[in-house]
Scaffold this motif. Structure first.
Motif, PDB file in Angstrom:
ATOM      1  N   GLY A  30      91.579  25.132   7.729  1.00 52.41           N
ATOM      2  CA  GLY A  30      91.596  25.804   6.794  1.00 52.41           C
ATOM      3  C   GLY A  30      89.255  25.932   6.476  1.00 52.41           C
ATOM      4  N   PRO A  31      89.224  27.292   5.732  1.00 53.17           N
ATOM      5  CA  PRO A  31      88.214  27.241   5.509  1.00 53.17           C
ATOM      6  C   PRO A  31      87.690  26.620   4.171  1.00 53.17           C
ATOM      7  CG  PRO A  31      89.530  29.008   5.215  1.00 53.17           C
ATOM      8  CD  PRO A  31      90.158  28.403   5.783  1.00 53.17           C
ATOM      9  N   ARG A  32      88.738  26.183   3.194  1.00 53.41           N
ATOM     10  CA  ARG A  32      88.675  25.975   2.342  1.00 53.41           C
ATOM     11  C   ARG A  32      87.995  24.379   2.125  1.00 53.41           C
ATOM     12  NH1 ARG A  32      92.989  25.624  -3.615  1.00 53.41           N
ATOM     13  NH2 ARG A  32      91.286  24.171  -4.438  1.00 53.41           N
ATOM     14  N   ARG A  70      84.778  24.191   3.313  1.00 59.25           N
ATOM     15  CA  ARG A  70      83.742  24.371   2.281  1.00 59.25           C
ATOM     16  C   ARG A  70      83.202  23.314   1.369  1.00 59.25           C
ATOM     17  NH1 ARG A  70      86.101  29.972   2.417  1.00 59.25           N
ATOM     18  NH2 ARG A  70      87.103  29.355   0.405  1.00 59.25           N
ATOM     19  N   THR A  71      83.719  22.261   1.899  1.00 56.69           N
ATOM     20  CA  THR A  71      83.475  21.427   0.665  1.00 56.69           C
ATOM     21  C   THR A  71      82.045  20.382   1.650  1.00 56.69           C
ATOM     22  OG1 THR A  71      84.821  19.263   1.977  1.00 56.69           O
ATOM     23  CG2 THR A  71      85.603  21.151   0.176  1.00 56.69           C
ATOM     24  N   ILE A  72      81.877  21.654   2.841  1.00 59.73           N
ATOM     25  CA  ILE A  72      80.910  20.262   3.666  1.00 59.73           C
ATOM     26  C   ILE A  72      79.752  20.865   2.931  1.00 59.73           C
ATOM     27  CG2 ILE A  72      79.762  19.688   5.866  1.00 59.73           C
ATOM     28  CD1 ILE A  72      82.270  18.184   5.084  1.00 59.73           C
ATOM     29  N   ARG A  73      78.543  19.751   2.240  1.00 60.73           N
ATOM     30  CA  ARG A  73      77.201  20.109   1.941  1.00 60.73           C
ATOM     31  C   ARG A  73      76.329  19.549   1.875  1.00 60.73           C
ATOM     32  NH1 ARG A  73      78.854  22.680  -3.096  1.00 60.73           N
ATOM     33  NH2 ARG A  73      81.092  23.910  -2.866  1.00 60.73           N
ATOM     34  N   SER A  74      74.788  19.910   2.006  1.00 61.72           N
ATOM     35  CA  SER A  74      73.485  19.382   2.495  1.00 61.72           C
ATOM     36  C   SER A  74      72.423  19.480   1.730  1.00 61.72           C
ATOM     37  CB  SER A  74      73.441  19.683   4.067  1.00 61.72           C
ATOM     38  OG  SER A  74      72.811  21.204   3.972  1.00 61.72           O
ATOM     39  N   GLU A  75      71.791  18.797   1.917  1.00 60.19           N
ATOM     40  CA  GLU A  75      70.095  18.639   0.651  1.00 60.19           C
ATOM     41  C   GLU A  75      69.411  17.964   1.284  1.00 60.19           C
ATOM     42  OE1 GLU A  75      68.951  20.204  -1.573  1.00 60.19           O
ATOM     43  OE2 GLU A  75      69.744  20.189  -2.696  1.00 60.19           O
ATOM     44  N   THR A  76      68.011  18.501   1.516  1.00 60.73           N
ATOM     45  CA  THR A  76      67.186  17.607   1.248  1.00 60.73           C
ATOM     46  C   THR A  76      66.433  17.147   1.054  1.00 60.73           C
ATOM     47  OG1 THR A  76      66.913  19.145   3.793  1.00 60.73           O
ATOM     48  CG2 THR A  76      65.223  17.937   2.998  1.00 60.73           C
ATOM     49  N   TYR A  77      65.848  16.000   0.688  1.00 59.34           N
ATOM     50  CA  TYR A  77      64.481  15.514   0.285  1.00 59.34           C
ATOM     51  C   TYR A  77      63.583  15.034   0.529  1.00 59.34           C
ATOM     52  CZ  TYR A  77      68.988  14.878  -2.662  1.00 59.34           C
ATOM     53  OH  TYR A  77      70.822  15.261  -3.244  1.00 59.34           O
ATOM     54  N   PRO A  78      62.328  14.998  -0.057  1.00 57.62           N
ATOM     55  CA  PRO A  78      62.779  15.663  -1.591  1.00 57.62           C
ATOM     56  C   PRO A  78      62.069  16.440  -1.933  1.00 57.62           C
ATOM     57  CG  PRO A  78      60.303  15.199  -1.246  1.00 57.62           C
ATOM     58  CD  PRO A  78      61.342  14.019   0.218  1.00 57.62           C
TER      59      PRO A  78
END
Length: 208
Positions: free
Chosen positions: A50-52, A55-63
């Motif tokens: 399911g798409p819901r 959509r719990t997969i997230r990404s972030e780049t640091y700094p």
């Protein structure tokens, strides 16, 4: 013969090289993190989860505020327990060592779409569950009621008992082996292996 001597500012060249490297590394890391997030989301959706959940997969780049040679990307899920279960295919047992109650379609959904427990199902419907042991196949918790137009078990309104039937509400099993439906490590390895090429390409482009 004329000789010409030019003195180049080595420090300035090195600083420019470092700046180009910082931009290249940060851009490559961000691209890899975003790509991995997209790949994981696609794998989850493709597995029919399911798409819901995807959509719990997230990404972030640091700094976040500046480029860096030590840039890093974090890709994670806001539902790690569910994702991990489908990624590893664990053997699930009940906490008390007795039964796992798996709701059937007739059980319907609980609040906010969650799967109901036998206790909450009884409280919601006003029907009592009856234990039916079986030698082969899962044992059952059934209720005396009727099926509505949506295939959900509800109390019978008939005074004569018309339409009343024993409806299986929960399947009872000792344990269940969850099928492995994801291979997130494969995509992560692919993202890591592609980083050197991305960094070199970005570094060279930044110097042109």
């Amino acid at each position: 013969m004329k000789l010409k001597l030019e003195i180049t500012d080595i420090a300035r060249l090195m600083q420019a090289e470092i700046a180009a490297g910082e931009k290249a590394v940060s851009a490559a890391i961000k691209d890899a993190g975003t790509g991995l997030k997209t790949a994981w989301r696609g794998q989850i959706s493709g597995a029919g989860l399911g798409p819901r959940l995807a959509r719990t997969i997230r990404s972030e780049t640091y700094p976040k505020a500046r480029p860096s040679l030590n840039a890093a990307a974090l890709v994670w899920s806001k539902a790690p327990v569910i994702i991990s279960a489908h990624d590893t295919g664990p053997l699930i047992r009940s906490r008390g060592g007795l039964w796992l109650a798996i709701p059937t379609e007739a059980a319907g959904k609980g609040r906010r779409g969650k799967r109901p427990t036998p206790q909450k199902w009884e409280a919601r419907t006003g029907l009592k569950l009856r234990f039916i042991p079986r030698r082969t196949g899962p044992s059952l918790l059934v209720a005396e009621g009727r099926l509505n137009s949506k295939g959900r078990a509800v109390a019978s309104r008939s005074k004569t008992g018309r339409g009343l039937t024993s409806v299986p509400i929960f399947l009872l099993v000792r344990q269940v082996k969850l099928r492995k439906r994801l291979d997130l490590a494969r995509e992560a390895e692919r993202a890591v292996n592609g980083l050197p090429e991305k960094i070199v390409a970005g570094w060279l482009d930044g110097k042109v």
